[in-house]
Design a protein around this motif. Sequence first.
Motif, mmCIF file in Angstrom:
data_model
loop_
_atom_site.group_PDB
_atom_site.id
_atom_site.type_symbol
_atom_site.label_atom_id
_atom_site.label_comp_id
_atom_site.label_asym_id
_atom_site.label_seq_id
_atom_site.Cartn_x
_atom_site.Cartn_y
_atom_site.Cartn_z
ATOM 1 N N THR A 1 18.994 -113.223 58.392
ATOM 2 C CA THR A 1 18.269 -114.423 58.301
ATOM 3 C C THR A 1 19.160 -115.587 58.786
ATOM 4 O O THR A 1 20.133 -115.590 58.888
ATOM 5 C CB THR A 1 17.253 -114.624 57.041
ATOM 6 O OG1 THR A 1 18.321 -114.443 55.915
ATOM 7 C CG2 THR A 1 16.091 -113.751 57.122
ATOM 8 N N ALA B 1 9.986 -107.655 48.688
ATOM 9 C CA ALA B 1 9.521 -108.660 49.607
ATOM 10 C C ALA B 1 8.327 -108.662 49.810
ATOM 11 O O ALA B 1 7.682 -107.832 50.095
ATOM 12 C CB ALA B 1 10.407 -108.457 50.939
ATOM 13 N N SER C 1 12.511 -117.534 53.079
ATOM 14 C CA SER C 1 12.772 -116.325 53.831
ATOM 15 C C SER C 1 12.801 -116.583 55.197
ATOM 16 O O SER C 1 11.913 -117.427 55.639
ATOM 17 C CB SER C 1 11.825 -115.290 53.222
ATOM 18 O OG SER C 1 10.499 -115.505 53.631
ATOM 19 N N GLY C 2 13.172 -115.772 56.035
ATOM 20 C CA GLY C 2 12.982 -115.866 57.295
ATOM 21 C C GLY C 2 11.863 -115.541 57.886
ATOM 22 O O GLY C 2 11.209 -116.172 58.659
ATOM 23 N N THR C 3 11.133 -114.806 57.243
ATOM 24 C CA THR C 3 9.687 -114.311 57.490
ATOM 25 C C THR C 3 8.659 -115.597 57.295
ATOM 26 O O THR C 3 7.859 -115.737 58.034
ATOM 27 C CB THR C 3 9.213 -113.170 56.621
ATOM 28 O OG1 THR C 3 10.102 -112.171 56.612
ATOM 29 C CG2 THR C 3 8.008 -112.695 56.912
ATOM 30 N N LYS D 1 18.314 -112.208 46.585
ATOM 31 C CA LYS D 1 18.292 -113.055 47.862
ATOM 32 C C LYS D 1 18.956 -114.131 48.211
ATOM 33 O O LYS D 1 18.846 -115.113 47.258
ATOM 34 C CB LYS D 1 16.867 -113.168 48.498
ATOM 35 C CG LYS D 1 16.509 -113.715 49.843
ATOM 36 C CD LYS D 1 14.929 -113.643 50.225
ATOM 37 C CE LYS D 1 14.909 -114.114 51.636
ATOM 38 N NZ LYS D 1 15.741 -113.348 52.426
ATOM 39 N N ASP E 1 18.927 -116.473 50.837
ATOM 40 C CA ASP E 1 18.219 -117.850 51.208
ATOM 41 C C ASP E 1 16.825 -118.129 51.054
ATOM 42 O O ASP E 1 16.083 -116.997 50.525
ATOM 43 C CB ASP E 1 18.348 -117.680 52.736
ATOM 44 C CG ASP E 1 17.725 -116.153 53.210
ATOM 45 O OD1 ASP E 1 17.839 -115.095 52.467
ATOM 46 O OD2 ASP E 1 16.868 -116.299 54.109
ATOM 47 N N PHE F 1 11.477 -101.385 56.544
ATOM 48 C CA PHE F 1 11.788 -101.713 57.635
ATOM 49 C C PHE F 1 12.535 -100.992 58.643
ATOM 50 O O PHE F 1 12.941 -101.278 59.717
ATOM 51 C CB PHE F 1 13.159 -102.901 57.106
ATOM 52 C CG PHE F 1 12.632 -103.726 56.107
ATOM 53 C CD1 PHE F 1 11.677 -104.851 56.322
ATOM 54 C CD2 PHE F 1 12.912 -103.787 54.700
ATOM 55 C CE1 PHE F 1 11.365 -105.781 55.418
ATOM 56 C CE2 PHE F 1 12.562 -104.692 53.855
ATOM 57 C CZ PHE F 1 11.721 -105.668 54.305
ATOM 58 N N HIS G 1 10.390 -112.681 46.491
ATOM 59 C CA HIS G 1 11.433 -111.877 46.810
ATOM 60 C C HIS G 1 12.298 -111.510 45.394
ATOM 61 O O HIS G 1 12.102 -112.307 44.510
ATOM 62 C CB HIS G 1 12.612 -112.417 47.785
ATOM 63 C CG HIS G 1 11.832 -112.296 49.284
ATOM 64 N ND1 HIS G 1 11.078 -112.986 49.792
ATOM 65 C CD2 HIS G 1 12.319 -111.264 50.110
ATOM 66 C CE1 HIS G 1 10.692 -112.950 51.128
ATOM 67 N NE2 HIS G 1 11.515 -111.734 51.353
ATOM 68 N N HIS G 2 13.140 -110.437 45.660
ATOM 69 C CA HIS G 2 14.226 -110.156 44.751
ATOM 70 C C HIS G 2 14.902 -111.366 44.370
ATOM 71 O O HIS G 2 15.370 -111.994 45.315
ATOM 72 C CB HIS G 2 14.649 -109.001 45.076
ATOM 73 C CG HIS G 2 15.716 -109.155 46.307
ATOM 74 N ND1 HIS G 2 16.773 -109.218 46.380
ATOM 75 C CD2 HIS G 2 15.202 -109.024 47.539
ATOM 76 C CE1 HIS G 2 17.266 -109.527 47.546
ATOM 77 N NE2 HIS G 2 16.216 -109.363 48.325
ATOM 78 N N PRO H 1 12.981 -111.515 62.210
ATOM 79 C CA PRO H 1 12.964 -112.040 60.856
ATOM 80 C C PRO H 1 12.729 -111.033 60.047
ATOM 81 O O PRO H 1 12.752 -110.940 58.635
ATOM 82 C CB PRO H 1 12.337 -113.156 60.926
ATOM 83 C CG PRO H 1 11.478 -113.360 62.340
ATOM 84 C CD PRO H 1 12.352 -112.319 63.387
ATOM 85 N N ASN H 2 11.575 -109.987 60.491
ATOM 86 C CA ASN H 2 11.265 -109.118 59.533
ATOM 87 C C ASN H 2 10.960 -107.705 60.611
ATOM 88 O O ASN H 2 10.160 -107.887 61.474
ATOM 89 C CB ASN H 2 9.809 -109.555 58.967
ATOM 90 C CG ASN H 2 9.373 -108.628 57.786
ATOM 91 O OD1 ASN H 2 9.490 -107.316 57.801
ATOM 92 N ND2 ASN H 2 9.392 -109.126 56.830
HETATM 93 O O1 LIG Z 1 16.227 -110.706 51.996
HETATM 94 C C1 LIG Z 1 15.385 -109.808 51.942
HETATM 95 O O2 LIG Z 1 15.142 -108.975 51.104
HETATM 96 C C2 LIG Z 1 14.255 -110.006 53.131
HETATM 97 N N1 LIG Z 1 14.643 -110.989 54.156
HETATM 98 C C3 LIG Z 1 14.173 -111.162 55.244
HETATM 99 C C4 LIG Z 1 13.501 -112.654 55.014
HETATM 100 O O3 LIG Z 1 14.239 -113.403 54.590
HETATM 101 O O4 LIG Z 1 12.275 -112.761 55.541
HETATM 102 C C5 LIG Z 1 12.992 -110.197 55.488
HETATM 103 C C6 LIG Z 1 12.244 -109.719 54.175
HETATM 104 O O5 LIG Z 1 11.483 -110.756 53.823
HETATM 105 C C7 LIG Z 1 13.344 -109.036 52.968
#
Ligand SMILES: O=C(O)C1=N[C@H](C(=O)O)C[C@H](O)C1
Length: 247
Positions: A76, A194, A140-142, A135, A137, A219, A131-132, A102-103
Amino acid sequence: MIAVGVLGSRGRMGAEVCRAVREAPDLELVAEIDAGDDRSGLAKADVLVDFTHPDTVMDNLRWAVENGVHSVVGTTGFDDDRLATVRGWLGPDPSVGVFVAPNFGIAAVLMMLFAARAAPYFESVEIVELHHPGKADAPSGTARRTAELVSAARRAAGQDPAGPDATTSALDGARGTRVAGVPVHAVRLGGLVAHQEVLLGGSGETLTIRHDSLDRASFMPGVLLAVRHVADHLGLTVGLEALLDLG
Ligand SMILES: O=C(O)C1=N[C@H](C(=O)O)C[C@H](O)C1
Ligand SMILES: NC(=O)C1=CN([C@@H]2O[C@H](COP(=O)(O)OP(=O)(O)OC[C@H]3O[C@@H](n4cnc5c(N)ncnc54)[C@H](OP(=O)(O)O)[C@@H]3O)[C@@H](O)[C@H]2O)C=CC1
């Protein structure tokens, strides 16, 4: 056979990608590279798959473009500036493909498209991603990509990206952040993988569009699809929807 190198190979996603590539009859895993590893094996790859970290992905991608290796990128952190930088490296007549998504989950792609389709029909929209806790960032990128799609759809319909909000007094962060004008909230919780909800509200009714990735296996079909097709898409391609026939 397509020769594949995986960057971030000991990470949560990279390890799963290595397993999926090993099991695919038409793919050969020629390099498994994690932080600090010798990278010489990467030169044998036709396609590099990157699931590393937003801080390191650009260096990896630049190396791939300069060395004529196609890339499939799940990491991401790709905003418009980064995408423009990649286009600059590729130049006007690209000889390699760079595929950024992104996903890679099919259901996640549908969730994003459904959200953008629904967004102009409601007064308000907010995004909650969950998210877990490992992570790196947020958001999320999504969530960022969903917000951009939702915002563009609402603006095209002559609407504000978000909708009304009378809040004048709030603790920092209580209303989340804004991406392309759309409020986005990030939850980090043990036990999660996620997940994302797009909340839409109008007069007397709401619609919630929810996506759950319950296992990182979700994924893999998307990643393998991109690995198999990136060489047919020279230049930069963003989003798995570009490889799906969604009508
Ligand atoms: O870090 C993750 O786990 C994921 N990252 C991606 C995001 O930031 O969107 C895709 C998904 O959400 C899992
Ligand atoms: N597009 C999609 O569908 C998905 C995208 N993602 C994204 O993928 C990325 C990785 O996620 P995840 O697997 O959970 O993260 P992890 O932290 O589990 O794995 C990343 C791995 O990459 C390693 N790494 C860091 N820098 C480099 C480098 N320069 N070269 C090689 N390896 C490196 C890390 O090593 P170290 O820990 O030592 O730094 C780590 O082992 C994130 O940006 C995440 O959001 C995740 C799931 C799905």
